[in-house]
Design a protein around this motif. Structure first.
Motif, short mmCIF file in Angstrom:
data_model
loop_
_atom_site.label_atom_id
_atom_site.label_comp_id
_atom_site.label_asym_id
_atom_site.label_seq_id
_atom_site.Cartn_x
_atom_site.Cartn_y
_atom_site.Cartn_z
N GLY A 76 0.79 -1.21 0.00
CA GLY A 76 0.00 0.00 0.00
C GLY A 76 0.83 1.27 0.00
O GLY A 76 0.46 2.26 0.61
N ASN A 77 1.99 1.22 -0.71
CA ASN A 77 2.89 2.38 -0.78
C ASN A 77 3.32 2.80 0.62
O ASN A 77 3.35 3.98 0.96
N GLY A 303 -10.47 2.79 6.90
CA GLY A 303 -9.15 3.36 6.67
C GLY A 303 -8.92 3.80 5.24
O GLY A 303 -7.82 3.66 4.71
N ASN A 304 -9.99 4.32 4.58
CA ASN A 304 -9.89 4.78 3.20
C ASN A 304 -9.44 3.64 2.29
O ASN A 304 -8.59 3.80 1.42
N THR A 443 -14.46 -5.58 2.64
CA THR A 443 -15.17 -4.30 2.57
C THR A 443 -14.96 -3.49 3.83
O THR A 443 -14.48 -2.38 3.79
N GLY A 444 -15.35 -4.02 4.96
CA GLY A 444 -15.09 -3.33 6.21
C GLY A 444 -15.83 -2.02 6.36
O GLY A 444 -15.66 -1.31 7.33
N GLY A 445 -16.67 -1.67 5.40
CA GLY A 445 -17.39 -0.41 5.45
C GLY A 445 -18.87 -0.63 5.40
O GLY A 445 -19.37 -1.73 5.55
N SER A 446 -19.62 0.44 5.18
CA SER A 446 -21.06 0.33 5.12
C SER A 446 -21.58 1.13 3.96
O SER A 446 -20.98 2.12 3.55
N SER A 447 -22.69 0.69 3.40
CA SER A 447 -23.24 1.36 2.24
C SER A 447 -23.62 2.78 2.57
O SER A 447 -24.20 3.07 3.61
N ALA A 451 -15.54 8.63 3.25
CA ALA A 451 -14.23 8.82 3.87
C ALA A 451 -13.80 10.22 3.54
O ALA A 451 -13.68 10.58 2.38
N GLY A 452 -13.55 11.03 4.56
CA GLY A 452 -13.25 12.43 4.31
C GLY A 452 -11.90 12.84 4.82
O GLY A 452 -11.36 12.22 5.73
N GLY A 453 -11.39 13.90 4.26
CA GLY A 453 -10.16 14.49 4.75
C GLY A 453 -10.49 15.67 5.64
O GLY A 453 -11.46 15.65 6.39
#
Length: 522
Positions: A76-77, A303-304, A443-447, A451-453
């Motif tokens: 992941g760089n 985590g984006n 996925t680890g996320g939700s619909s 993800a914001g800065g």
């Protein structure tokens, strides 16, 4: 490995190092060093340092890193690790000097810059990290520049020597291409001893615990009334006798009733893809100050992370190795907000993946600044194998290489050049209604989340179309992303990497709009 002879008066850092080495260097010696011994040799150390995350993101957007000759880079760089550290521990001033193996090359063919780091060194007494640095700038015409033992960062040495804070130097800004790096916080630094711990000679590996049952009548076995079974009682199916814990070997899923035919309609499926990690970091980072929003069933990993698109439809032919699958879900990238409008507003929907003998295409409908282009072929796909093998009526193909196409490069406003490696693609399709797709899919996320800065998050994810208007200057046309750096002068990109990025997409996009308006006026 020779070690520089310079010593420092930074005794506070040196004392901290001495404490850190108490459990490593002295253990290696087996006893305290004699008073007459000024230096103790050290070996088998590793150093991990990422330089600066924003610098890695910049290089990843326009080029790539290559770690070699003992150096590696985290996925992941991520940060770099240099190996085979060797040097000395100075008993008089309680400081360590170590030199490490490994080379890291940061390069961009498109923008003509190269930065090479070798001979990385850590000096705890001086509290600094140095390296030999070579830079090449073809676009700017600057001749090759080389510096030996360039001080890249000062280090706040701690007794553990892990996650030590670093501050980039003026020299780091000079060699990395941006004066703004001088005095900026660098990535944390960790130095560890990789020598395996000594084995206690009293530990005989042949001494195994006795398996003979005890014959002492006073040895009472502990009772466990909660797990007692009545005589003749059969344990509950799916559990081991004498325990309430389910037996992991006992399957609780119902396998498909019969094998699916070799060809037919896809019943369901998921596609996992992150577009490109450096692009996600750019969108939510301190330059675009934007956000990423998923909607219509798509999810994003914590985590984006990468995205998962669901509810696949399409056709398959396992005998021929062919598959065509379309997926539900949308992802929106938004940034460079000014007065409530955005210079970057890109949405991908209706993703479709095709495979035929291991190669294929990845396409999507692309909406940018209010203009939509359907069926843009974003990437060429290449799987490790041309076979499509079904296990319990599910075809799974992971880590499919994705390479940006010419059409994809235009869709991204030439932010990346054609041929750039994108994030890999993971596919899982069900061939029957009762087939069970793999769980999680990263996925680890939700619909509908985002993800914001540090800036606007880019909408609530309530629609799969463009969110947040058309931007201050209208559409760039053809479904292309608002440009984010390609119109900057070549010397600026080659000689002032950090400045070019800091200029931001909004400024470049504005310049392009002015030129477009001038051409229209003609």
């Amino acid at each position: 490995m020779p070690v520089r002879g310079r010593r420092s008066t930074a005794l506070a850092a040196a004392v901290a190092t001495a404490a850190a080495l108490g459990a490593t260097a002295l253990a290696t010696l087996g006893a305290a060093a004699p008073a007459a011994a000024a230096e103790t040799p050290l070996q088998d150390y590793e150093l991990t340092w990422g330089i600066k995350q924003s610098y890695r993101t910049y290089v990843g957007m326009f080029g790539s890193f290559t770690a070699s000759e003992g150096a590696t880079q985290a996925a992941g760089n991520g940060a770099f690790t240099f190996t085979d550290g060797a040097g000395t521990y100075d008993d008089a001033i309680h400081a360590v000097e170590l030199g490490f193996q490994g080379t890291v090359l940061a390069a961009s063919t498109a923008h003509g810059f190269e930065v090479t780091l070798t001979d990385v060194r850590f000096d705890s007494g001086a509290g600094e990290i140095t390296a030999d640095v070579t830079t090449v700038d073809n676009l700017g015409g600057t001749p090759t520049k080389k510096g030996d033992d360039v001080p890249l960062a000062t280090v706040d040495v701690t007794r553990e020597m892990t996650d030590m804070a670093t501050t980039l130097t003026e020299e780091a800004g000079e060699y990395l291409g941006s004066a703004d790096y001088a005095g900026a916080a660098g990535d944390p630094l960790t130095v560890v001893d990789t020598t395996p711990p000594a084995t206690d000679p009293t530990d005989d590996p042949t001494d195994e615990p006795s398996t003979e049952p005890s014959t002492d009548p006073t040895d009472e076995q502990p009772a466990d009334p909660g797990n007692e079974e009545e005589p003749g009682e059969k344990p509950e199916e799916g559990t081991k006798p004498g325990t309430d814990v389910p037996n992991p070997s006992a399957s609780t899923s119902t396998p498909p009733s019969s094998a699916a035919p070799a060809q037919g309609e896809i019943a369901d499926g998921t596609l996992g893809w992150g577009v490109k990690e450096s692009f996600r970091s750019y969108v939510v980072g301190p330059i675009a100050k934007g956000g990423i929003t998923v909607s219509d069933g798509a999810t994003q990993a914590a985590g984006n992370g990468a995205f998962t698109f669901k509810d696949a439809t399409g056709t398959y032919d396992t005998d021929a190795g062919k598959l065509t699958a379309s997926f539900q879900g949308a992802v929106n990238f938004k940034g460079h907000e000014s007065g409530g409008t955005y210079g970057l507003d890109l949405t991908l929907t209706n993703l479709e993946a095709t495979l035929d003998g291991g190669t294929g295409k990845l396409s999507a409908d692309v909406t940018s600044l209010g203009t939509q282009t359907k069926g843009v072929v974003l990437a060429d796909l290449k799987a490790a194998s041309g076979d499509l093998e079904a296990a319990e009526n599910v075809v799974t193909v992971d880590d499919i290489a994705a390479t940006l196409t010419e059409a994809g490069a235009k869709a991204f406003g030439d932010f990346y050049t054609a041929g750039t490696a994108l994030d890999t693609v993971d596919l899982a399709v069900a061939l029957s209604d009762d087939a069970q797709l793999p769980g999680g899919n990263g996925t680890g996320g939700s619909s509908g989340g985002s993800a914001g800065g540090t800036g606007t998050t880019g909408g609530t994810g309530g629609t799969a179309s463009t969110i947040g208007g058309t931007g201050t200057g209208g559409s760039t046309g053809g479904g292309s992303l608002a440009s984010t750096g390609t119109d900057l002068p070549a010397p600026a990109l080659g000689t002032a990497a950090g400045i070019a990025v800091a200029a931001g997409a909004g400024a470049v996009w504005t310049a392009r709009r002015r030129r477009t308006g001038a051409q229209s006026a003609d």
